[in-house]
Design a protein around this motif. Structure first.
Motif, PDB file in Angstrom:
ATOM      1  N   ALA A 145       0.834  -1.209   0.000  1.00  0.00           N
ATOM      2  CA  ALA A 145       0.000   0.000   0.000  1.00  0.00           C
ATOM      3  C   ALA A 145       0.864   1.253   0.000  1.00  0.00           C
ATOM      4  O   ALA A 145       0.548   2.250  -0.663  1.00  0.00           O
ATOM      5  N   LYS A 146       1.976   1.222   0.721  1.00  0.00           N
ATOM      6  CA  LYS A 146       2.846   2.394   0.792  1.00  0.00           C
ATOM      7  C   LYS A 146       3.520   2.663  -0.551  1.00  0.00           C
ATOM      8  O   LYS A 146       3.548   3.809  -1.024  1.00  0.00           O
ATOM      9  N   ARG A 147       4.044   1.620  -1.178  1.00  0.00           N
ATOM     10  CA  ARG A 147       4.683   1.804  -2.487  1.00  0.00           C
ATOM     11  C   ARG A 147       3.663   2.232  -3.535  1.00  0.00           C
ATOM     12  O   ARG A 147       3.991   2.984  -4.469  1.00  0.00           O
ATOM     13  N   MET A 148       2.416   1.768  -3.377  1.00  0.00           N
ATOM     14  CA  MET A 148       1.390   2.116  -4.356  1.00  0.00           C
ATOM     15  C   MET A 148       0.912   3.560  -4.225  1.00  0.00           C
ATOM     16  O   MET A 148       0.121   4.025  -5.035  1.00  0.00           O
ATOM     17  N   GLN A 149       1.422   4.288  -3.250  1.00  0.00           N
ATOM     18  CA  GLN A 149       1.157   5.721  -3.199  1.00  0.00           C
ATOM     19  C   GLN A 149       1.847   6.443  -4.359  1.00  0.00           C
ATOM     20  O   GLN A 149       1.390   7.489  -4.807  1.00  0.00           O
ATOM     21  N   VAL A 150       2.953   5.869  -4.837  1.00  0.00           N
ATOM     22  CA  VAL A 150       3.724   6.546  -5.887  1.00  0.00           C
ATOM     23  C   VAL A 150       3.913   5.699  -7.138  1.00  0.00           C
ATOM     24  O   VAL A 150       4.292   6.213  -8.188  1.00  0.00           O
ATOM     25  N   LEU A 151       3.652   4.386  -7.042  1.00  0.00           N
ATOM     26  CA  LEU A 151       3.870   3.500  -8.183  1.00  0.00           C
ATOM     27  C   LEU A 151       2.614   2.708  -8.510  1.00  0.00           C
ATOM     28  O   LEU A 151       1.820   2.385  -7.627  1.00  0.00           O
ATOM     29  N   ASP A 152       2.457   2.378  -9.786  1.00  0.00           N
ATOM     30  CA  ASP A 152       1.502   1.361 -10.219  1.00  0.00           C
ATOM     31  C   ASP A 152       2.266   0.060 -10.364  1.00  0.00           C
ATOM     32  O   ASP A 152       3.453   0.052 -10.732  1.00  0.00           O
ATOM     33  N   PHE A 153       1.576  -1.065 -10.111  1.00  0.00           N
ATOM     34  CA  PHE A 153       2.208  -2.375 -10.205  1.00  0.00           C
ATOM     35  C   PHE A 153       1.380  -3.321 -11.067  1.00  0.00           C
ATOM     36  O   PHE A 153       0.150  -3.272 -11.057  1.00  0.00           O
ATOM     37  N   VAL A 154       2.101  -4.206 -11.769  1.00  0.00           N
ATOM     38  CA  VAL A 154       1.470  -5.313 -12.479  1.00  0.00           C
ATOM     39  C   VAL A 154       2.223  -6.580 -12.097  1.00  0.00           C
ATOM     40  O   VAL A 154       3.447  -6.661 -12.274  1.00  0.00           O
ATOM     41  N   ASP A 155       1.509  -7.572 -11.560  1.00  0.00           N
ATOM     42  CA  ASP A 155       2.151  -8.818 -11.132  1.00  0.00           C
ATOM     43  C   ASP A 155       2.830  -9.519 -12.307  1.00  0.00           C
ATOM     44  O   ASP A 155       2.299  -9.531 -13.428  1.00  0.00           O
ATOM     45  N   TYR A 156       4.003 -10.137 -12.046  1.00  0.00           N
ATOM     46  CA  TYR A 156       4.668 -10.895 -13.122  1.00  0.00           C
ATOM     47  C   TYR A 156       5.224 -12.255 -12.687  1.00  0.00           C
ATOM     48  O   TYR A 156       5.532 -13.092 -13.529  1.00  0.00           O
ATOM     49  N   MET A 157       5.385 -12.508 -11.398  1.00  0.00           N
ATOM     50  CA  MET A 157       5.759 -13.826 -10.903  1.00  0.00           C
ATOM     51  C   MET A 157       5.500 -13.848  -9.405  1.00  0.00           C
ATOM     52  O   MET A 157       5.106 -12.831  -8.832  1.00  0.00           O
TER      53      MET A 157
END
Length: 313
Positions: A145-157
């Protein structure tokens, strides 16, 4: 027509984050305990054969790319090093290999762009993206949740945690509960350091035991050296890295493996990249090329089938 220098300046300005977002990204890097390595481009991206299986361009995904990357056809990807089998230099070369560089290259193929790998310390990656130096990262980064304040993520493994101990397990460590009061090596900026250990410390305190004595390192080789020299009781890090290290070093063994969850490709919010990368990864994880890449490093069990967007762990 713009000169290459003008294009580069335009690209940097368009990819930069707003000042408030950049400041928030810097907050996420406060766990750094040493100077960051200077970013450098892997020699593998200068035309050498990287050994990655061929993958067709996904035209629908490529059309979703933001204009600056469409024009340059270059994707700057931040990746750490010294962590086989996820990322490392081929012996005697400056050619970056491992699951993370190879997955980045598969994404690049699906998008029809060249992947330019930039090597950086893990804890400098988020600030680097905030400063516009990188477009994205494929670095076994856990979406939080903290990293998602500044980044978008897409799962890859997916990957889990492992606890490495000296051969013979002299302290009798069986699981994370056994780490209370112990001297534990962790990677700077890692999920284990920033999320797991604070949680474990609360459990230790609630049980009337001492909290974990933390030691931070820039890579697991340094942590394992401290472990084998008797300065640590254990090392806690990503399972592929420690499991591989245990096969190469007879002085250590794995005491526990647990908590297998997805990791994601990270990119700055509002960069316009997440839709393109999501579409590309949806095709990548369903391809034979993806399974071949993971199989090359003995990580077939880390494969996923659903490239989820912004699924916090």
């Amino acid at each position: 027509m713009k000169t290459p220098a003008e294009i580069a300046r335009t690209q940097r300005s368009r990819r930069g984050l707003p000042a408030a977002v950049a400041a928030a990204a810097l907050v996420l890097a406060v766990t750094a305990c040493g100077p960051s390595a200077t970013s450098r481009t892997s020699a593998a991206e200068t035309g050498q054969d990287t050994g990655v299986p061929a993958l067709e361009v996904n035209e629908a995904a490529a059309r979703l790319l933001p204009e600056p990357i469409k024009s340059t056809k270059v994707l700057r990807v931040a990746i750490p090093t010294n962590e086989p089998p996820t990322q490392f230099y081929r012996e005697g070369t400056q050619e970056m290999t491992g699951t993370n560089p190879d997955v980045a290259r598969l994404i690049g193929q699906a998008l029809g762009v060249k992947v330019e790998i930039q090597v950086a310390n893990f804890d400098s990656i988020i600030p680097g993206m905030a400063a516009g130096r990188y477009d994205m990262t494929v670095s076994s980064m856990t979406p939080t949740a903290k990293r998602m304040q500044v980044l978008d993520f897409v799962d890859y493994m997916q990957m889990g945690n492992s606890i490495a101990v000296a051969q013979g397990n002299p302290r009798g460590i069986k699981d994370q509960k056994s780490l209370c009061g112990g001297k534990v090596g962790l990677l700077t900026g890692s999920y284990q350091l920033t999320v797991n250990v604070p949680e474990y410390d609360r459990a230790c305190t609630a049980g009337g035991r001492d909290t974990i004595q933390r030691s931070e390192f820039q890579d697991t080789r340094q942590a394992i050296s401290a472990l084998t020299s008797g300065r640590l009781d254990a090392v806690l890090a990503d399972s592929p890295i420690l499991n591989f290290a245990a096969t190469q070093n007879s002085q250590i063994e794995i005491a526990a493996k647990y908590d297998f969850t997805p990791v994601g490709v990270g990119m700055p919010k509002d960069s316009g990249l997440v839709k393109a990368v999501s579409a590309a990864l949806s095709a990548v994880v369903k391809s034979d090329a993806y399974l071949k890449v993971l199989g090359k490093y003995g990580l077939e069990s880390s494969a996923i089938t659903d490239a989820r967007i912004n699924f916090a762990q």
